[in-house]
Motif scaffolding. Structure first.
Motif, PDB file in Angstrom:
ATOM      1  N   PRO A   1       0.859  -1.175  -0.007  1.00  0.00           N
ATOM      2  CA  PRO A   1      -0.072  -0.082  -0.281  1.00  0.00           C
ATOM      3  C   PRO A   1       0.992   1.052   0.164  1.00  0.00           C
ATOM      4  N   LEU A   2       0.456   2.391  -0.463  1.00  0.00           N
ATOM      5  CA  LEU A   2       1.060   3.481  -0.718  1.00  0.00           C
ATOM      6  C   LEU A   2       1.662   4.019   0.440  1.00  0.00           C
ATOM      7  N   GLU A   3       1.160   4.257   1.541  1.00  0.00           N
ATOM      8  CA  GLU A   3       1.464   4.691   2.762  1.00  0.00           C
ATOM      9  C   GLU A   3       2.520   3.922   3.321  1.00  0.00           C
ATOM     10  N   GLU A   4       2.547   2.654   3.391  1.00  0.00           N
ATOM     11  CA  GLU A   4       3.592   1.774   3.483  1.00  0.00           C
ATOM     12  C   GLU A   4       4.558   1.551   2.735  1.00  0.00           C
ATOM     13  N   ALA A   5       4.555   1.850   1.516  1.00  0.00           N
ATOM     14  CA  ALA A   5       5.725   2.018   0.650  1.00  0.00           C
ATOM     15  C   ALA A   5       6.464   3.389   0.900  1.00  0.00           C
ATOM     16  N   ILE A   6       5.809   4.467   1.450  1.00  0.00           N
ATOM     17  CA  ILE A   6       6.420   5.664   1.711  1.00  0.00           C
ATOM     18  C   ILE A   6       7.335   5.394   2.847  1.00  0.00           C
ATOM     19  N   ALA A   7       6.664   4.736   4.015  1.00  0.00           N
ATOM     20  CA  ALA A   7       7.432   4.538   5.268  1.00  0.00           C
ATOM     21  C   ALA A   7       8.504   3.527   5.002  1.00  0.00           C
ATOM     22  N   PHE A   8       8.466   2.545   3.887  1.00  0.00           N
ATOM     23  CA  PHE A   8       9.716   1.689   3.645  1.00  0.00           C
ATOM     24  C   PHE A   8      10.761   2.631   3.148  1.00  0.00           C
TER      25      PHE A   8
END
Length: 77
Positions: free
Chosen positions: A29-36
């Motif tokens: 998911p986008l939010e998780e990708a940004i955090a990664f």
């Protein structure tokens, strides 16, 4: 103690590889990708700083009287 002192270079590289693998899968998911991505950038910076520190240590030699001098390898032409 800073984060840089807590995590070894090898641990940081392993974590960075795991993050890259997750992002390459493409189903994050986008939010998780940004955090990664943010975590990966921090790990990348940490690894870079550790390598730079080691490089600086390796470019100095200690003379017989205990003083430090820069060490340079002369390249043959």
């Amino acid at each position: 103690m800073t984060n840089e002192q807590k995590v070894s270079f090898e641990e940081a590289m392993n974590k960075l590889e795991q993050i890259v693998d997750k992002l390459e899968e493409g189903d994050v998911p986008l939010e998780e990708a940004i955090a990664f991505y943010k975590e990966g950038m921090e790990l990348s910076k940490l690894c870079h700083n550790k390598l730079k520190s080691v490089e600086e240590q390796l470019t100095q030699i200690i003379t017989e009287d205990g003083s430090k001098q820069n060490f340079a390898i002369e390249e043959e032409e």
